[in-house]
Structure formats: C-alpha cells, structure tokens
Design a protein around this motif. Structure first.
Motif, PDB file in Angstrom:
ATOM      1  N   GLY A 157       0.807  -1.225   0.000  1.00 52.85           N
ATOM      2  CA  GLY A 157       0.000   0.000   0.000  1.00 52.85           C
ATOM      3  C   GLY A 157       0.836   1.268   0.000  1.00 52.85           C
ATOM      4  O   GLY A 157       0.330   2.338   0.284  1.00 52.85           O
ATOM      5  N   MET A 158       2.139   1.148  -0.336  1.00 49.24           N
ATOM      6  CA  MET A 158       2.989   2.346  -0.367  1.00 49.24           C
ATOM      7  C   MET A 158       3.159   2.763  -1.832  1.00 49.24           C
ATOM      8  O   MET A 158       4.257   2.684  -2.393  1.00 49.24           O
ATOM      9  CB  MET A 158       4.342   2.050   0.286  1.00 49.24           C
ATOM     10  N   THR A 159       2.055   3.195  -2.425  1.00 52.47           N
ATOM     11  CA  THR A 159       2.078   3.450  -3.872  1.00 52.47           C
ATOM     12  C   THR A 159       3.025   4.589  -4.249  1.00 52.47           C
ATOM     13  O   THR A 159       3.702   4.510  -5.265  1.00 52.47           O
ATOM     14  CB  THR A 159       0.671   3.776  -4.393  1.00 52.47           C
TER      15      THR A 159
ATOM     16  N   GLU B 124       5.751   5.555  -2.667  1.00 56.53           N
ATOM     17  CA  GLU B 124       7.127   5.074  -2.550  1.00 56.53           C
ATOM     18  C   GLU B 124       7.458   4.154  -3.715  1.00 56.53           C
ATOM     19  O   GLU B 124       8.567   4.184  -4.247  1.00 56.53           O
ATOM     20  CB  GLU B 124       7.305   4.313  -1.229  1.00 56.53           C
TER      21      GLU B 124
END
Lengths: 680, 178
Positions: free
Chosen positions: A90-92, A94
């Motif tokens: 869910g660290m789009t 990054e």
C-alpha cells in the motif's frame, strides 16, 4: 445498473491487485530459475518473507541489506521486487519513486526497464492518474514483456483496453480494442472483464442492444476450463453469474420480463448473486402477473437471514405480492408483520448509532485467521477470529483483511472500497503499533544488557588494577632505566669488566681470591713460581676479557634493546588498558544509539496514535452514515407498510360494512366477501 | 397504483448503486490524506525497524563472533520438507517445523535464517537433520555434518537441500559462505 458497475469495479480492483502481486511473485520465480539460489543471504531472507506475504518484514530486510552495502549478484531484480513489495504494502507513492529511480538509472537491463514502465503505469492507474498511466504503459515493449512474463503482458493488454474504453469511441479505437481482445487467451479473466466493460460502455453511450448482445455473447463464451486453477475457475463462474444478472436487469429495464425470468433462472440458488437474482426474478414474475412464482421467490428470500440491507425490502414486497394475488386479509397481516419488523429494525439501528464505538464495530465483524480461509460461510468465527493487528489475520495480496459481517447492517458497507481501505489501514496501524511495542520491550532489555555489561566491565577493571599493582610495574621501569645508564657509561669508559660474561666473572673472582692468598704468603721459591703462574693466568685473563669486550658489549646492548621492546609493548598495552578503563566509548555509543531510537520510537508512537485516531474516526463516520442511510430506507419501508396496512384495513372494513348492509337488505353475498373468506 | 409502487421499488433498487457511488466519491479526499499519512508512517516504521535490527545484531552478535546458519531449498520436487534440527558442537541450537507457506517461500528462492549466535574462533562441528516426505510418499530423514574453522570474522553456513536428478533423491549439503 450503477450498482452492478460498482460491484464490478470493486471486484475488478480486487482482481487487479491480486494479479499485480502474482506478477511480482512470478517475476521473482523466473529470476530464481536463472539463478538457482540467492547469492546474497540478506536478499534470500527478504524473498523468504516476501513469498509468505510478510511485506513489512520483507521491506525491512531489504532496507537492512541496502544499508549494509546492497544486494550483490541479482542485478536490477531486487529493485523491481522492492517496488512490487511497496505496491503490495500500500505504499504506492514510494513504489512510484522506486520505479522512477530505476528508470533514471542508466545501466538497467531492457527487461527490468520494461517491467518498471509497466509497474509505474500500474501505480499511476491505481492513483487514477490516467494520463501518466497511459504514458508509462505506452512505453512498455509488448513483445519483450510477453517474452519475459506472459501474465504481466495480459494485464498490460487489459490496462490498455481500459484506457481505450475511457476514450471517445471511434471505429479505430473499437478496432484497437478488438485487436487487444484477440491477443488475450479465450479463458483469461482479463478478456472477460474487458468485454464486460465494453458492454457497460455501450450502455453508457445509450446503445442498449449492443450492451445486451455483448453480455449474451459473454455468457455463451464463458465455459469452465478445468486446466485453470480452482480460484480462477470460481472467479469465472462468479463473473458469468454477474453477466447473467446484468442481462436480466437490462431485460427488465426494457419491460421484457419473460426473458428476464429466463436469464435469471439460470443463476444457481447457492451462488453469490442468488439473493439479487431471486429478488429480480420476483419483480419480473410479478410484472408478468405470475404472482405465485413471485411469492415463491420472495418466500425463499424471507427464509434466508435478511443479511444485506437492501434485502430489507423483502417483507414489504412479499406483502405487496400477496395483495396482488387478491388475498387482502393475508396481505394485511403480512404488511403488519413487515411494519413490526421495520419498527424493530429502526429501534435496533437507532441503538447501534447511539452506542457506536470501535470495539462494538470490531465485535460486529468476524475476521478470518490464516489457514481458516476455507471455513464454511456460516461458521462461527467470533471464538477463533484474530483481532485487528494480529499477524495471523488473513489478508489479500494488498493487505485488505478478510472479514465477514456478524451484523447484517454492516454487510453492504463492508463491500465498499472506502470501508475496506480504512479497515486495512486500521489493521496495518495496529500491526505497526504492535511492532513498536515489541521494540520498546527489546530496547528496555538492551538497556538492562548494557547495564550488566558496565557492571561486569567495572569488576574487570578493578581486578586488572589490582593485578597491575601486585606486579610493581613502576619498579621495573626504574630498573630498566638504571641498567641503560650503566651500559651507556661502561660503553663510554670502555669498561670491559662491566660487559664480562658470567664465566669470565667467575674466573675473575677466582683469580682475585688467588691474588689475595698469594699476598699473605712469604716470599720463597715455591711462592715465587706460584706468583709467576698467577701473573701468566691474570695476563691471559685480561687479554681474553679485552678480546671478548666487543662481543660481550654487543650481547649486553642486544639484551637492553630486547628489554626496551618488551617494555615498550608493555607500556603501550598498559596505556590502552588505562584508556579502555578510563572510557566507556563502545558502551556509550550503544547507549546513545538506544536512546536515539527510543526517542524516535516515542515520536512515531505519537504519530501512530494520531493516525489511528483519524482512521478510527473515518471508519466511525462511514458506519454512522451507513446506519443513517439504512434508517432512512427502513423508515420509508415502514411508512409504505403502514399506508398499505391502513388502506387495506379501510377497504376490508368498508367491504364488510357494505356486505352487512346488503345482508340486512336481503341481497346475496358479493364476490369480494367470498374471496376474503378464502384467505382464512 | 400498486404496480406503480412496485416499480418504485425497482427504481430504488436500481438507483441504490448510484447513490453509493456518489457517497464513495465524496470520501475520496479524506481517504487520500489518511492513506498518505499511513504510507509515511509505514515508511518511517520500516526505517526504524531496520535501524533496530542492525542495532540488535551489533549488540548481540558482534562481527568477531557472529555465526549464522541459513537454509535454502532448490525446487524441492523430491522432498516435501517437514522439519529441520540443527546441532552445533553436539548442542541442539535450532529446530523448525515448516508450514506450507514457508516451504513455498523457500521453493521460490527464499532463504531462511535458521540460527544466529556467537561462536569462538577455532574448530567446530555442525550437524543438520532434515525430515520430510521423500519420493514415493515415504518418510525421509537425512543428516549432514560439516567440520569448519571459525576465524575472527563473521561466519555463515548454508544448509542446501536440492533435488538430485541422477537418482531422483533429495540431497542435503552444508556449505560455507565466503
């Protein structure tokens, strides 16, 4: 129809995310084929966590390896894996930075660069940045991608198709979409989704016949492929049912209820869309004046737990159908029961709204533990279900928690993307919080460890000082210095006697004793000869000492030099020891690192609390709005039920009075009275 | 009039979705900001986690005495790995029972750190016992031993389980990492 689209979009999102994760994994697997084992232990450990779906641990491992010099022997692959991991975690943003950084690097292999463009396009697509996504996806070399990873290639075709569907339609774009569809295997779910979306687009453009033709063709083409994995087969089956439901509703919209009934009848009663199919079937049957069939369908629905909020209309619809059948007394009773049901439901929703809290919300959700994913849908999970933040919580490839509602009022909300994302964030935040708690305990144990080390160190220092004191080290230094001076002085004076060997000294002592003895003896022939012998011996001795002076002096100086070296070593060692004893540098450095990390931990903890509060509030707001919306609906059903109740009661009362009047006037019973009597 | 009301139900049913779509859109802004802060937090916690892992290793396993044993599985076609036990100088220092997910992760190139500890310089002996289901669904158990010299730097060994195509049997080997 919009509802269908919403469900479809949600399913698309789930599907699409699952494929992304699978694609990452497949890339890794393919790289492993080329290199049978990880050539870097840190990378190997990261892959071990990654393939278990432990994205947080895998990212931490990769971070550790990067900090300690990077991953050797795997080319650009770790960067792609790290980007994929970020995407999955869910660290789009990054992930976007990671792929862009990879693309900015000059010495990247064509294959890695190609995949990076694909993933970047995917990131933008997830962030709904259509232009950037289109730009990135257009840079992908399709042939190379097909060669390196066919699954990614299919997904790429799907994304390009989605982009084409978003464009204004022209013969060229339609042809392009046909070409894309031809590239996708017949059994590919991506092909199904694109065709379904094309029918949706036709409908939006007002071309209902085209939409219906597409859906019909889609249903005809969707045949189970036994070679596919079971989850894909199940998905295709669900998609087929979705297409049937959509087609049935379109027939209803056209007023062709007979066809609608035929299409909806094909949806299995135990399927995931059977509730909607049954209800629509009931509506169609009712419109076809086939009230018996409509009532049968509604009765089947009534027997099911009224799980989803939209099913709450069933009690009213059932009463309405009975009324349509002319059974007014039964209908009156059914409306009464419906009204009672709605009153109770409204009370319950009001109480839920008033007492809503995080714990009550969580209690209304049944989370699924890892390994329990195949549990029957009606199984009681509350006793065994994990809590939010527990690592054993079952999640999908994008961290969304697998959850079933224990409370029907949350069922629809739970299917919404906003609620799912908030729940996922909540779960992740609790996991992070748990991780920070563990580190806090660990840091506390590190501090205890450092204290113990300090205590042990101090004890050792004490022992060392005592040992040094008992050795009288300073006396050794003085004696070395005196020895040096004597040697230097004797050398300067060329004092051969000073450098005599032990043997020479013994002989000298012997000769001295002889000389003393001779000095005390009278002078006569005998002692004269003895004195001559002594003088010869003394002369020889002096010559010998003088002759050996150089050798003896060199031996003494050599010994002095060796002593100097030994003393130098000893002095430097002692100095080091003194320095070590005087300062706690290493332990101090550890203590300062621990203190820094504790401060950082506290800061993060505060931020985490804030984020948790925000997420909690966001969830509560969603639930409050949902409950309010449901109350509004229930109120409208209640009002409709009561109106119908009043209307029917009035009618029955008037009919009864009219019948009584007629009876009194001696006229025979009319049809209505007979029919009403049959209800009993 | 009745028919009209039933039609209303149908219309309400059909419109239900669009209202949900609008409701969802209106939440997008809030969702975005929370998601952003969650992403930033994740990033920071990962960084902190990394630093703490390094600190832990520096503190507990100094480079001069550090000793680690890893386990890898090449394909694993002839062995369904169940359990592993590790002995170091006749002391059992690690044992592990594998879940299906862990075995799959190993088969896909993952490497498990089975043991991490401190070891004095000098000669040592490490023995590993591997258990599982071998060819023809028969219980399989094999041990491998390695005598090695621990120097003044970190030492790492790898237990490598791989398929031997010559006789369709699994093979267990312990190799030293340079």
């Amino acid at each position: 129809m919009a509802e269908l689209f919403l469900i479809h979009q949600m399913r698309l999102l789930f599907r699409q995310t699952a494929i992304v994760a699978m694609a990452c994994a497949m890339s890794a697997a393919q790289a492993d084929e080329a290199t049978p084992r990880a050539s870097d232990t840190g990378y190997g450990m990261a892959l071990y966590e990654y393939h278990q779906g432990n994205f947080f641990q895998a990212l931490t491992r990769l971070n550790v390896v990067n900090r300690e010099g990077g991953i050797a022997g795997h080319g650009d692959h770790p960067l792609l894996v790290e980007g994929g991991l970020m995407l999955a975690y869910g660290m789009t943003r990054e992930a976007q930075r990671q792929f862009q950084a990879l693309l900015d690097t000059s010495d990247v292999s064509d294959e890695a660069r190609n995949q990076a463009w694909f993933y970047l396009g995917k990131v933008f697509w997830l962030e709904k940045d259509r232009d950037a996504s289109t730009d990135a996806l257009s840079r992908v070399d399709g042939e190379l991608l097909e060669e390196s990873d066919p699954e990614l290639y299919h997904e790429w075709l799907y994304l390009k198709g989605q982009w084409l569907l978003g464009q204004s339609q022209s013969p060229e774009s339609r042809q392009q979409l046909d070409d894309l569809l031809d590239e996708l295997p017949v059994s590919s779910p991506w092909r199904f989704y694109l065709r379904y979306n094309r029918s949706v687009q036709s409908l939006t453009a007002g071309d209902q016949p085209a939409a219906m033709d597409e859906l019909e063709a889609l249903i005809a083409d969707t045949s189970p492929d036994q070679d596919q994995p079971s989850d894909v087969q199940a998905e295709m089956l669900a998609l087929e049912q979705q297409a049937r439901l959509s087609l049935g509703r379109l027939h209803m919209g056209k007023g062709d209820f007979e066809r609608a009934m035929r299409v909806l009848d094909e949806i299995p009663l135990d399927g995931m869309l059977s509730d909607q199919a049954l209800f629509n079937y009931a509506v169609s049957a009712s419109r076809q004046e086939q009230h018996g069939l409509a009532l049968q369908a509604l009765d089947a629905l009534q027997k099911r737990p009224l799980f989803t909020p939209w099913l709450q209309q069933v009690p009213y619809a059932r009463a309405f159908t009975i009324e349509q059948m002319g059974r007014n007394k039964q209908a009156l009773a059914a409306y009464r029961r419906a009204a009672e049901h709605y009153v109770q439901l409204d009370q319950r929703l009001t109480e839920e709204q008033a007492s809503l809290s995080e714990s009550r919300l969580i209690n209304a959700l049944a989370f699924v533990r890892e390994g329990a994913e195949n549990t029957a849908p009606d199984a009681d999970l509350s006793a065994t279900g994990p809590a939010l933040g527990e690592s054993t919580m079952l999640t999908d490839a994008y961290g969304r928690v697998k959850v079933r509602p224990d409370d029907f009022s949350l069922a629809e909300l739970l299917a919404g993307e906003a609620f799912q994302l908030a729940l996922r964030d909540m779960h992740e935040l609790y996991r992070l919080d748990d991780s920070l708690d563990q580190w806090r305990q660990q840091l506390a144990s590190f501090e205890v460890m450092l204290d113990t080390r300090r205590t042990r160190r101090e004890a050792r220092i004490r022992e060392t000082r005592e040992a040094l004191a008992s050795m009288k080290v300073d006396e050794w230094t003085d004696r070395q210095e005196a020895f040096r001076k004597d040697i230097e002085q004797a050398s300067a004076n060329e004092n051969a006697a000073f450098f005599m060997t032990a043997e020479q000294k013994a002989l000298k002592n012997q000769l001295d004793r002889v000389e003393n003895t001779l000095a005390g003896l009278p002078v006569n022939e005998k002692t004269r000869q003895q004195r001559q012998t002594y003088e010869r011996m003394r002369a020889y001795f002096d010559w010998w000492v003088a002759d050996e002076y150089g050798v003896n002096r060199w031996a003494a100086v050599k010994q002095l030099r060796e002593l100097d070296e030994a003393m130098d070593t000893f002095v430097s060692q002692r100095k080091l020891m003194e320095e070590e004893m005087a300062s706690d540098d290493r332990l101090d450095e550890f203590a300062s690192r621990i203190a820094r990390k504790k401060a950082e931990l506290d800061r993060l903890d505060r931020q985490l609390d804030l984020a948790l509060e925000q997420t909690r509030q966001s969830l509560m707001n969603l639930v409050q709005s949902e409950l309010a919306r449901q109350r509004q609906q229930v109120t409208s059903y209640l009002r409709a039920s009561r109106h119908a109740q009043a209307r029917l009661a009035d009618g029955l009362f008037l009919n009864a009075r009219e019948a009584a009047v007629q009876q009194n006037s001696g006229r025979p019973d009319d049809d209505t009275t007979v029919k009403e009597g049959s209800d009993d | 009039m009745m028919t009209h009301r039933f039609s209303l139900i149908l219309s309400a049913l059909l419109l239900l979705g669009s209202s949900t779509v609008f409701a969802q859109d209106s939440n997008d802004g809030d969702e975005g900001s929370v998601a952003l802060s969650v992403e930033e937090l994740k990033k920071q916690v990962i960084r902190l986690n990394r630093d703490l892992f390094i600190l832990e290793e520096d503190l507990l396993f100094p480079a001069s005495t550090q000793f680690a044993v890893f386990l890898s599985l090449d394909t694993g076609e002839f062995l369904k790995l169940d359990a592993v036990k590790l002995k170091l100088d006749d002391d059992t220092v690690a044992s592990h029972l594998y879940t299906e997910r862990q075995v799959k992760a190993l088969q896909r190139g993952g490497m498990q750190r089975l043991y991490m500890g401190n070891l004095k310089t000098g000669s040592h002996q490490v023995t590993v016992f591997v258990e599982g289901i071998g060819p023809d669904n028969r219980a399989y158990k094999q041990a491998a031993t390695l005598e090695f010299e621990k120097g003044t730097g970190t030492a790492a060994l790898e237990i490598r389980i791989r398929d031997r195509s010559s006789d369709y049997q699994p093979e267990v080997a312990i190799v030293e990492w340079e």
